[in-house]
Enzyme design. Structure first.
Site, PDB file in Angstrom:
ATOM      1  CB  CYS A  31      -6.621   6.160  20.915  1.00  0.00           C
ATOM      2  SG  CYS A  31      -5.945   5.060  20.029  1.00  0.00           S
ATOM      3  CG  HIS A  49     -13.643  -1.700  -2.535  1.00  0.00           C
ATOM      4  ND1 HIS A  49     -13.576  -2.033  -3.877  1.00  0.00           N
ATOM      5  CD2 HIS A  49     -14.652  -2.046  -1.969  1.00  0.00           C
ATOM      6  CE1 HIS A  49     -14.456  -2.803  -4.092  1.00  0.00           C
ATOM      7  NE2 HIS A  49     -15.512  -2.919  -3.033  1.00  0.00           N
ATOM      8  CB  CYS A  69      -6.319   4.324  15.034  1.00  0.00           C
ATOM      9  SG  CYS A  69      -6.223   3.647  16.626  1.00  0.00           S
ATOM     10  NE  ARG A  96      -2.965  -0.259  -5.195  1.00  0.00           N
ATOM     11  CZ  ARG A  96      -4.265  -0.715  -4.741  1.00  0.00           C
ATOM     12  NH1 ARG A  96      -4.132  -1.516  -3.783  1.00  0.00           N
ATOM     13  NH2 ARG A  96      -5.143  -0.282  -5.377  1.00  0.00           N
ATOM     14  CD  GLN A 107     -16.343  -1.972  -7.798  1.00  0.00           C
ATOM     15  OE1 GLN A 107     -16.011  -3.003  -7.326  1.00  0.00           O
ATOM     16  NE2 GLN A 107     -16.559  -1.680  -9.187  1.00  0.00           N
ATOM     17  CG  ASN A 108     -11.323   2.939  -9.036  1.00  0.00           C
ATOM     18  OD1 ASN A 108     -11.387   1.795  -8.973  1.00  0.00           O
ATOM     19  ND2 ASN A 108     -11.274   3.805 -10.126  1.00  0.00           N
ATOM     20  CB  VAL A 109      -8.288   2.910  -2.762  1.00  0.00           C
ATOM     21  CG1 VAL A 109      -9.150   1.787  -2.294  1.00  0.00           C
ATOM     22  CG2 VAL A 109      -7.097   2.205  -3.434  1.00  0.00           C
ATOM     23  CE1 TYR A 160      -2.977  -3.296   1.305  1.00  0.00           C
ATOM     24  CE2 TYR A 160      -3.849  -1.973  -0.457  1.00  0.00           C
ATOM     25  CZ  TYR A 160      -3.733  -3.413   0.713  1.00  0.00           C
ATOM     26  OH  TYR A 160      -4.922  -4.183  -0.032  1.00  0.00           O
ATOM     27  N   GLY A 166     -15.569   1.252 -16.193  1.00  0.00           N
ATOM     28  CA  GLY A 166     -14.452   0.489 -15.820  1.00  0.00           C
ATOM     29  C   GLY A 166     -14.490  -0.124 -14.718  1.00  0.00           C
TER      30      GLY A 166
END
Ligand code: APR
Ligand code: ZN
Length: 235
Positions: free
Chosen positions: A141, A109, A117, A56, A88-90, A53, A177
């Protein structure tokens, strides 16, 4: 409530240089879902998952929205209460095209620039930076257990509830898409008055005959037809 629901997938960002998942050369060819996008992988395979991640997220920095994002953003501003943009894309290309995160565009998503957290669920933005657990402390926190704000397979996807609500009185459903392997677009196309499908090619998971208009072409080309169909429908 919204009358036009536009659901997009990785294909709308492909022309901005962001990999899709299931096409040849896609992300799921390079990485296994089980290793980096399956519930539990942050426990069993944390380092590789965070690296996946981070890579990306950092790659997002130089990616720009393409004409499809820009035209949809313009339409959303013109018809704010009649159009819902759900992706649906991040990636953050709709935001870079001028839409407000989680107000004008709903991410089903998760969202790569944000982290979450694991102790209190607080979500906050780290931009394009690596999620280096040593210096990421929850502002709420003070926990050091911070994860990407991404919904992995097998995890709860709270925004699906929002999708369902928006579909309730949807009259025009637009798919751009997505191979339909995760969100069942056939069921939706079956019950709305009118539907448009835009992909590069047929998908085994999508019954094209359920759609009134089918455009197998790049989103940057199809977007003009899609935009005029939406404008005619709303005017
Ligand atoms: N224009 C229009 N459509 C395109 C383009 C383009 N330039 N390029 C590719 N496509 C289409 C392909 O034809 C394909 O149908 O985009 C689709 C991409 O399909 P997938 O790679 O399966 O991506 P997506 O459907 O978004 O995946 C859904 O699966 O892995 C999970 O969480 C991940 O959100 C993702 C979900
Ligand atoms: Zn916390």
């Amino acid at each position: 409530m919204a009358k036009v629901v536009i659901l997009s997938g990785a294909g709308i960002s492909a022309e901005s240089g962001i990999n899709t998942f299931r096409e040849s050369g896609g992300l799921w060819e390079e990485y296994s879902i089980q290793e980096v996008c399956q519930v539990g992988c942050l426990e069993s395979n944390r380092t590789k998952t965070l690296e996946f991640y981070d890579k990306r997220r950092m790659e997002l920095q130089d990616k720009e929205p393409n004409i499809a994002h820009k035209i949809l953003a313009k339409l959303k501003k013109k018809f704010p209460n009649d159009i819902v943009i759900i992706t649906q894309n991040v990636d953050n290309l709709f935001e870079k095209a001028g839409l407000n995160h989680n107000i004008d565009v709903i991410h089903l998503h998760g969202f790569l620039p944000n982290v979450e957290c694991e102790d209190c669920g607080y979500t906050y933005e780290i931009g394009y930076n690596k999620l280096d657990n040593s210096n990421n402390i929850c502002p709420k926190c003070s926990s050091k257990k911070i994860r990407p704000h991404i919904v992995m397979f097998g995890e709860m996807a709270p925004m699906y509830q929002k999708l369902e609500e928006e579909l309730y009185d949807c009259e025009l459903f637009v798919v751009i898409g997505t191979s339909g392997n995760v969100i069942g677009v056939n069921t939706i196309a079956n019950f709305v008055d009118k539907s448009i499908l835009n992909n590069l090619e047929p998908s085994d998971a999508i019954e094209e005959e359920l759609f009134d208009i089918v455009l197998y072409q790049k989103a940057s080309i199809a977007i003009d037809t899609i935009a005029s169909e939406i404008e005619n429908f709303l005017n």
